[in-house]
Design an enzyme around this catalytic site. Structure first.
Site, mmCIF file in Angstrom:
data_model
loop_
_atom_site.group_PDB
_atom_site.id
_atom_site.type_symbol
_atom_site.label_atom_id
_atom_site.label_comp_id
_atom_site.label_asym_id
_atom_site.label_seq_id
_atom_site.Cartn_x
_atom_site.Cartn_y
_atom_site.Cartn_z
ATOM 1 N N GLN A 3 5.763 1.575 -5.234
ATOM 2 C CA GLN A 3 4.973 1.142 -4.316
ATOM 3 C C GLN A 3 5.529 0.174 -3.324
ATOM 4 O O GLN A 3 5.019 -0.167 -2.264
ATOM 5 C CB GLN A 3 3.896 0.266 -4.759
ATOM 6 N N HIS A 9 2.384 6.276 -11.071
ATOM 7 C CA HIS A 9 3.330 5.970 -9.854
ATOM 8 C C HIS A 9 4.688 6.180 -9.986
ATOM 9 O O HIS A 9 5.491 6.673 -9.339
ATOM 10 C CB HIS A 9 3.098 4.654 -9.464
ATOM 11 N N HIS A 47 -2.461 4.373 -14.555
ATOM 12 C CA HIS A 47 -2.628 4.465 -12.891
ATOM 13 C C HIS A 47 -0.791 3.991 -12.903
ATOM 14 O O HIS A 47 -0.374 4.674 -11.802
ATOM 15 C CB HIS A 47 -3.457 3.343 -12.476
ATOM 16 N N GLU A 48 -0.343 3.075 -13.253
ATOM 17 C CA GLU A 48 0.974 2.629 -12.784
ATOM 18 C C GLU A 48 1.982 3.394 -13.373
ATOM 19 O O GLU A 48 2.840 3.929 -12.809
ATOM 20 C CB GLU A 48 1.278 1.073 -13.374
ATOM 21 N N CYS A 92 -6.268 1.574 -5.220
ATOM 22 C CA CYS A 92 -4.891 1.674 -5.282
ATOM 23 C C CYS A 92 -4.307 0.820 -4.072
ATOM 24 O O CYS A 92 -4.833 1.002 -2.949
ATOM 25 C CB CYS A 92 -4.255 3.154 -5.365
ATOM 26 N N LEU A 93 -3.220 -0.005 -4.435
ATOM 27 C CA LEU A 93 -2.862 -0.764 -3.114
ATOM 28 C C LEU A 93 -2.027 0.108 -2.080
ATOM 29 O O LEU A 93 -1.944 -0.363 -0.915
ATOM 30 C CB LEU A 93 -1.728 -1.826 -3.690
ATOM 31 N N GLY A 110 -1.617 -4.530 -10.647
ATOM 32 C CA GLY A 110 -0.391 -3.673 -10.934
ATOM 33 C C GLY A 110 0.418 -3.452 -9.829
ATOM 34 O O GLY A 110 -0.037 -3.002 -8.710
HETATM 35 ZN ZN ZN Z 1 -1.726 2.473 -7.353
#
Ligand code: ZN
Length: 188
Positions: free
Chosen positions: A58, A158, A154-155, A112-113, A53
């Site tokens: 991000q 953000h 999670h998304e 998380c990225l 995702g």
């Molecule tokens: Zn994330």
């Protein structure tokens, strides 16, 4: 100048764009060439990172928009069955709202990225409903449980300037290298 790699395109924790609530996408932008390019770019970054995702903040864009996809699922071991991890087809959500269904929560590891190579146990709602618009601007509504519900939460976080590290069980915070399971290809 060479193009940024997917990893380089992803901003890391500490960048202010990850901490501000994102702005709604204006409806007149949906379907324009620039907006289509942005969505394709986000899908590209997600697939190449690789992750499951990516939310617009991000990649440094403060808009209420995220993409998700998990092609790795499918219950091929007990661990995946336990966390209810089916394959999640590609979805684009614009200006989404999220509501929990029921009161059950699930504790599981999450990465998380934007907090690269780390993971922690994060409590999430077991089931949620997300409504919004798809990339064409048509209404979309999904009601998912388990792993896909975790990705949605999670998304969505953000877009609110929230990271999983705000919700994690702090004692479980770990490098991916120190965990037995490989979580790194599942960052979101
Ligand atoms: Zn994330």
């Amino acid at each position: 100048m060479r193009a940024k790699t997917a990893r380089e395109a992803i901003v890391q924790t500490g960048h202010p764009v990850l901490r501000k609530p994102a702005s709604p996408v204006s409806l007149s932008d949906i379907g324009t060439p620039d907006f289509e390019k942005l969505i394709d770019y986000m899908i590209d970054v997600m697939r190449n990172a690789p992750g499951v995702g990516v939310a617009a903040p991000q990649i440094g864009i403060p808009l209420r928009l995220f993409v998700l996809e998990d092609r790795s699922g499918g219950f091929d071991d007990d661990d995946e069955e336990e966390r209810e991890k089916p394959t999640v087809p590609l979805h684009v959500f614009i200006n989404p709202t999220l509501e929990p269904i029921g009161e059950d929560t699930v504790h599981f590891y999450e990465g998380c990225l934007s907090v690269h190579r780390m993971a922690a146990v994060v409590p999430r709602w077991h089931e949620v409903k997300v409504s919004g618009l798809d990339r064409k601007g048509d209404p979309i509504e999904v009601q998912w449980s388990g792993w896909p519900a975790r990705i949605l939460q999670h998304e969505f976080d953000h877009l609110e300037g929230v990271l999983y590290i705000d919700r994690m069980i702090t004692q479980t915070f770990s490098t991916v290298a120190n965990l037995e399971v490989d979580e790194e290809d599942e960052e979101l």
